[in-house]
Design an enzyme around this catalytic site. Structure first.
Site, PDB file in Angstrom:
ATOM      1  N   HIS A 118       0.870  -1.192   0.000  1.00 44.02           N
ATOM      2  CA  HIS A 118       0.000   0.000   0.000  1.00 44.02           C
ATOM      3  C   HIS A 118       0.905   1.240   0.000  1.00 44.02           C
ATOM      4  O   HIS A 118       1.498   1.582   1.023  1.00 44.02           O
ATOM      5  CB  HIS A 118      -0.919  -0.021   1.228  1.00 44.02           C
ATOM      6  CG  HIS A 118      -2.070   0.931   1.129  1.00 44.02           C
ATOM      7  ND1 HIS A 118      -3.265   0.712   1.781  1.00 44.02           N
ATOM      8  CD2 HIS A 118      -2.213   2.098   0.461  1.00 44.02           C
ATOM      9  CE1 HIS A 118      -4.097   1.717   1.514  1.00 44.02           C
ATOM     10  NE2 HIS A 118      -3.464   2.578   0.719  1.00 44.02           N
ATOM     11  N   ILE A 119       0.965   1.862  -1.156  1.00 42.14           N
ATOM     12  CA  ILE A 119       1.917   2.973  -1.325  1.00 42.14           C
ATOM     13  C   ILE A 119       1.585   4.139  -0.388  1.00 42.14           C
ATOM     14  O   ILE A 119       0.417   4.380  -0.057  1.00 42.14           O
ATOM     15  CB  ILE A 119       1.939   3.437  -2.811  1.00 42.14           C
ATOM     16  CG1 ILE A 119       3.169   4.308  -3.060  1.00 42.14           C
ATOM     17  CG2 ILE A 119       0.634   4.111  -3.214  1.00 42.14           C
ATOM     18  CD1 ILE A 119       3.495   4.455  -4.535  1.00 42.14           C
ATOM     19  N   HIS A 120       2.596   4.835   0.087  1.00 43.20           N
ATOM     20  CA  HIS A 120       2.388   5.984   0.956  1.00 43.20           C
ATOM     21  C   HIS A 120       3.584   6.923   0.850  1.00 43.20           C
ATOM     22  O   HIS A 120       4.697   6.476   0.630  1.00 43.20           O
ATOM     23  CB  HIS A 120       2.183   5.535   2.413  1.00 43.20           C
ATOM     24  CG  HIS A 120       3.199   4.538   2.884  1.00 43.20           C
ATOM     25  ND1 HIS A 120       3.143   3.199   2.533  1.00 43.20           N
ATOM     26  CD2 HIS A 120       4.291   4.676   3.653  1.00 43.20           C
ATOM     27  CE1 HIS A 120       4.164   2.562   3.084  1.00 43.20           C
ATOM     28  NE2 HIS A 120       4.889   3.432   3.756  1.00 43.20           N
ATOM     29  N   ILE A 121       3.319   8.210   1.003  1.00 42.97           N
ATOM     30  CA  ILE A 121       4.376   9.223   0.944  1.00 42.97           C
ATOM     31  C   ILE A 121       4.740   9.621   2.372  1.00 42.97           C
ATOM     32  O   ILE A 121       3.889  10.063   3.137  1.00 42.97           O
ATOM     33  CB  ILE A 121       3.904  10.489   0.189  1.00 42.97           C
ATOM     34  CG1 ILE A 121       3.392  10.131  -1.212  1.00 42.97           C
ATOM     35  CG2 ILE A 121       5.038  11.511   0.110  1.00 42.97           C
ATOM     36  CD1 ILE A 121       2.729  11.308  -1.935  1.00 42.97           C
TER      37      ILE A 121
END
Ligand SMILES: [Zn+2]
Length: 162
Positions: A118-121
């Protein structure tokens, strides 16, 4: 990973609203009640505090959809994430007096992603001479109290701005 046939899992999955693949801690945090570490939501993205921060007020910008790859995000999701990134930088400057901010994404395990599905910045506020910050807060209890207090402050500020 060992694969075990587990028919009771189907029942468990069927009894929850989310699908199995949406069961990561970011998705769970987004679905949970007001005392979660989610500090802001806008459109198709949200901002959540990192439970294991690199520094005080370390937040993450996350798409609501459980997506691993940056290239799979829609323009709408990217736009909502960027808007929240912009707002987060402002909130960190105004709330914890960040003197600088590091922004980054770890894509894939090889790049150091702790949660690669789950991509996150990452948005990490910085201060002059802050390299010794973590050792100062090394004790778990201190971190958690600090986290809750910071979480409350960030939520208030985001609410005022959104
Ligand atoms: Zn997820």
């Amino acid at each position: 990973m060992d694969r075990v046939w587990a028919p009771w899992r189907m029942e468990y999955i069927a009894s929850t609203k989310c699908t199995e693949e949406q069961g990561c801690f970011l998705c769970a945090g987004n679905r949970s009640d007001p005392d979660s570490l989610v500090v802001a939501k806008k459109g198709k993205a949200f901002v959540v505090m990192n439970k294991y921060p690199y520094s005080n007020a370390h937040v993450m910008i996350v798409p609501e959809r459980h997506v691993a790859n940056l290239e799979d995000l829609t323009d709408e999701e990217l736009m909502d994430m960027m808007k929240l990134l912009k707002l987060s930088v402002r909130v960190l400057k105004e709330t914890v007096d960040a003197a600088g901010v590091n922004v980054g994404v770890n894509m894939g395990r090889a790049a150091g992603a702790g949660l690669e599905e789950h991509i996150h910045i990452h948005v990490v506020p910085r201060w002059f001479g802050d390299t010794n910050f973590m050792p100062v807060l090394a004790e778990t209890k201190v971190i958690s109290e600090h986290l809750i207090e910071t979480c409350r402050k960030l939520k208030e500020r985001f609410e005022a701005l959104l």
